[in-house]
Design a protein around this motif. Structure first.
Motif, short mmCIF file in Angstrom:
data_model
loop_
_atom_site.label_atom_id
_atom_site.label_comp_id
_atom_site.label_asym_id
_atom_site.label_seq_id
_atom_site.Cartn_x
_atom_site.Cartn_y
_atom_site.Cartn_z
N LEU A 185 0.83 -1.21 0.00
CA LEU A 185 0.00 0.00 0.00
C LEU A 185 0.87 1.27 0.00
N GLN A 186 1.99 1.20 0.70
CA GLN A 186 2.88 2.38 0.76
C GLN A 186 3.51 2.68 -0.59
N PHE A 217 -1.64 -1.81 -10.29
CA PHE A 217 -0.96 -1.14 -9.19
C PHE A 217 0.12 -0.22 -9.76
N ILE A 218 -0.04 1.07 -9.48
CA ILE A 218 0.85 2.09 -10.01
C ILE A 218 1.84 2.51 -8.91
N VAL A 219 3.11 2.31 -9.19
CA VAL A 219 4.14 2.57 -8.19
C VAL A 219 4.26 4.07 -7.91
N ALA A 220 3.97 4.90 -8.89
CA ALA A 220 4.17 6.35 -8.74
C ALA A 220 3.26 6.95 -7.67
N ILE A 221 2.16 6.25 -7.35
CA ILE A 221 1.22 6.80 -6.37
C ILE A 221 1.39 6.04 -5.05
N GLY A 222 2.19 6.61 -4.17
CA GLY A 222 2.46 5.97 -2.89
C GLY A 222 1.65 6.59 -1.77
N LYS A 223 1.73 5.94 -0.61
CA LYS A 223 0.96 6.43 0.54
C LYS A 223 1.80 6.32 1.81
N LYS A 224 1.39 7.09 2.80
CA LYS A 224 1.95 6.94 4.15
C LYS A 224 0.88 6.22 4.96
N ILE A 225 1.23 5.06 5.50
CA ILE A 225 0.26 4.27 6.26
C ILE A 225 0.51 4.50 7.75
N ASP A 226 -0.55 4.95 8.45
CA ASP A 226 -0.41 5.26 9.88
C ASP A 226 -0.85 4.10 10.77
N SER A 227 -1.90 3.42 10.39
CA SER A 227 -2.36 2.31 11.23
C SER A 227 -3.05 1.26 10.36
N TYR A 228 -3.10 0.08 10.89
CA TYR A 228 -3.59 -1.06 10.10
C TYR A 228 -3.97 -2.16 11.08
N GLY A 229 -5.24 -2.50 11.16
CA GLY A 229 -5.66 -3.55 12.10
C GLY A 229 -7.17 -3.58 12.21
N GLY A 230 -7.67 -4.49 13.03
CA GLY A 230 -9.12 -4.58 13.20
C GLY A 230 -9.51 -5.85 13.92
N VAL A 263 -10.54 -5.22 8.62
CA VAL A 263 -9.30 -4.43 8.74
C VAL A 263 -9.54 -3.01 8.26
N ASP A 264 -9.17 -2.06 9.10
CA ASP A 264 -9.18 -0.66 8.70
C ASP A 264 -7.74 -0.17 8.57
N THR A 265 -7.44 0.39 7.42
CA THR A 265 -6.10 0.95 7.19
C THR A 265 -6.24 2.46 7.00
N HIS A 266 -5.51 3.20 7.83
CA HIS A 266 -5.57 4.66 7.75
C HIS A 266 -4.22 5.21 7.30
N GLY A 267 -4.29 6.22 6.47
CA GLY A 267 -3.05 6.84 6.02
C GLY A 267 -3.35 8.05 5.17
N SER A 268 -2.40 8.41 4.32
CA SER A 268 -2.62 9.55 3.42
C SER A 268 -1.79 9.37 2.15
N TYR A 269 -2.28 9.94 1.07
CA TYR A 269 -1.52 9.88 -0.19
C TYR A 269 -0.33 10.83 -0.11
N LEU A 270 0.79 10.38 -0.61
CA LEU A 270 2.01 11.19 -0.51
C LEU A 270 1.93 12.42 -1.42
N SER A 271 1.28 12.25 -2.56
CA SER A 271 1.31 13.32 -3.56
C SER A 271 0.51 14.54 -3.13
N ASN A 272 -0.68 14.33 -2.56
CA ASN A 272 -1.55 15.47 -2.24
C ASN A 272 -2.01 15.47 -0.78
N LYS A 273 -1.44 14.58 0.04
CA LYS A 273 -1.76 14.51 1.48
C LYS A 273 -3.23 14.17 1.74
N LEU A 274 -3.96 13.74 0.73
CA LEU A 274 -5.37 13.38 0.92
C LEU A 274 -5.45 12.15 1.83
#
Lengths: 407, 141
Positions: free
Chosen positions: A195-196, A205-218, A245-256
């Protein structure tokens, strides 16, 4: 450099192990205490692709794990214990030590007990023992069912088990486990790495669009039932597991903000038959997963997987020091789609030789012949887009060597 | 045909006799705190596979194993149906998942008898001819 130091330290421990006694027992405050440990160092080389986020195409030693536990039987019915586990496999684990399990176990009767804390999850034949490769002939467990990258998805839960063993007299015995709890966050897992480092866009799956994953569990709940049949050496069983499972994070490109909600239901059935030095095993699973998430543009999206996976294996212990074996492992992530599509299957034929150098030190030589390469960051099986920037070849061969100790 | 039947009957009789001899090679001993004087083969298997810790009479028991040797091999084959390697693997799978402790293991008949004599609830096996003072011998039904 840091990883290499740790790798060599582990190798040093493995090398001195033969001089140590098999386990470490002592008495503290009148109670017997046991300490055990295990570890392994692997090497993998593949002719194509990079597997499990390691640079296997050029040969990789980045495959190390270690665990140690302490336990004590405090009364006839009450036990406590805990184990730490640490690993570094390519980009996974990253040497972050984890509390692998920590349990307080009260056995009221042989047919009814409760264990609570962080508990290894009973699912299929080997889920709770998949890290303990010294128990098996294999350097890599069948990756369709027990993937190294996704071991944290099912390995343990923080909650409780109800368990027991019921005698069926002439019909053998029945062992049951029912459990519920919270799946701990494993930020070093393959799912998080996937996911990151990539995002799903129109089925790819596009490698150019990465994410920051903060939590992952359930939450997770399920049950396992295994019948030791009256036929000597034959065990059959079935398991069910439900994971949210809930995974929380944000997109690296636009912080969404990024939210992935997954529901996963797994049904497993398995069989194991031991006849003298022969051991046969097989497992079949049906796994349905539904994913709901938002894209980098904020749009709601979903996908689902209806997977079938399993393995069959056979091994034979030729002597006290030598065992040989083979397994066939396969996964079809989307059963309703074309099974022949190399992106929709992984078939892995493995042959192995295990040499027990001492009672506590083993060395394995294993060949893998893999067909297909599913790339999927929510049901990953060792193939990651980010580890293979040049694309994935549909077939590969891989040599795995693994030196392990336990005591 | 009659000849074949006779051979089969003789073979079955020999196998049965061999099984009896093997089982007779070992005897099961227990600490005096164990009130039962007999134990079923099924209970014995449960005790040594860590699925049973209480006998039908309510006695809490704790298994003691030998490290190796003919008595050990005979006991494993006759009562547990596992090889030594398979039993080690079985116990390790429990120990490293937090589901049991490693059982006490000693090196000889004499050590088993001594440990069983001094340890409440201990139950072990020795060769049929071993001296076992201070412990009780259990019938295996």
């Amino acid at each position: 450099m840091h990883s290499r130091v740790k790798t060599f330290a582990l190798l040093a421990v493995a090398c001195v192990t033969p001089t140590l006694y098999g386990q470490f027992d002592f008495t503290m405050a009148g109670r017997k205490v046991q300490i055990h440990s295990f570890g392994s160092q692997g090497f993998a080389y593949s002719d194509e692709n990079n597997f499990l986020s390691m640079k296997t195409s050029s040969g990789s030693f980045s495959m190390t794990d270690f665990g140690a536990n302490v336990s004590s039987q405090l009364t006839d019915k009450f036990r406590v214990g805990a184990q730490i586990y640490d690993r570094n496999v390519g980009k996974l684990g990253n040497w972050e030590p984890q509390l692998d399990w920590a349990v307080a176990d009260y056995r009221f009767k042989d047919w009814f007990g409760i264990r609570g804390g962080k508990v290894k999850t009973s699912l299929g034949l080997y889920n709770d023992t998949q890290d303990l490769t010294f128990l098996y002939p294999w350097a890599l467990m069948p990756q369709s069912v027990y993937p190294v990258d996704s071991r944290g998805d099912t390995i343990a839960h923080i909650g409780a088990d109800l368990y027991g063993n019921i005698s069926l007299k002439n019909a053998g015995s029945l062992a049951y486990t029912a459990y519920g709890g919270q799946r701990p966050s494993d930020k070093g897992s393959g799912m998080v790495y996937g996911l990151q480092t990539s995002s799903l866009v129109n089925g790819n799956f596009i490698v150019a669009i990465g994410k920051k994953i903060d939590s992952y569990g359930g939450p997770v709940y399920g049950a396992d039932l295994r019948w030791t049949t009256p036929l000597k050496g034959l065990l059959v069983g079935a398991s069910y597991a439900h994971l949210d499972v809930d995974t929380h994070g944000s997109y690296l490109s636009n912080k969404l903000p990024y939210l992935l909600t997954s529901q996963d239901k797994t049904i497993a059935s398995y069989v194991q038959y031991t006849l003298g030095n022969f051991n046969f095993a097989g497992e079949y699973r049906k796994e349905n997963r539904f994913n709901y998430f938002n894209t980098a543009s904020g749009a709601a999206a979903s996908n689902s997987q209806n997977a079938r996976l399993g393995f069959v294996s056979a091994s034979y212990r030729i002597s006290k020091r030598l065992e040989v074996g083979s397994y066939h492992s396969r996964i079809v992530p989307n059963w309703l789609a074309n099974h022949g599509d190399p992106k929709n299957h992984i078939f892995d034929q493995a042959i192995t030789t295990r040499i027990d150098l001492t009672n506590y030190l083993d060395f394995k030589i294993e060949g893998h012949f893999m067909d297909g390469a599913d790339i999927d960051s929510t049901m990953s099986r060792g193939f990651f887009a980010a580890s293979n920037p040049g694309g994935i070849k549909p077939q590969m061969k891989m040599l795995v060597l693994r030196l392990g100790f336990h005591m | 045909m009659k000849h074949l039947r006779s051979v089969l009957v003789a073979a079955v009789a020999c196998l049965a006799a061999a099984a009896v001899v093997r089982a007779a090679d070992t005897k099961v001993i227990a600490n005096e705190s164990v009130t039962a004087s007999s134990i079923s083969a099924e209970e014995l298997k449960g005790v040594f596979l860590a699925t049973k810790s209480v006998l039908s009479d309510g006695s809490h028991v704790e298994p003691v194993l030998q490290k190796g040797g003919a008595t050990h091999e005979a006991f494993l084959k006759d009562y547990l149906g596992k090889t030594d390697a398979a039993l080690s693997t079985y116990y390790r799978s429990l120990v490293f998942t937090g589901k049991a402790s490693m059982p006490k293991t000693v090196g000889s008949d004499a050590e088993v008898a001594a440990y069983v004599a001094k340890t409440k609830g201990a139950i072990g096996y020795v060769s049929a001819g071993a001296a076992t003072s201070g412990v009780k011998t259990m019938d295996v039904k």
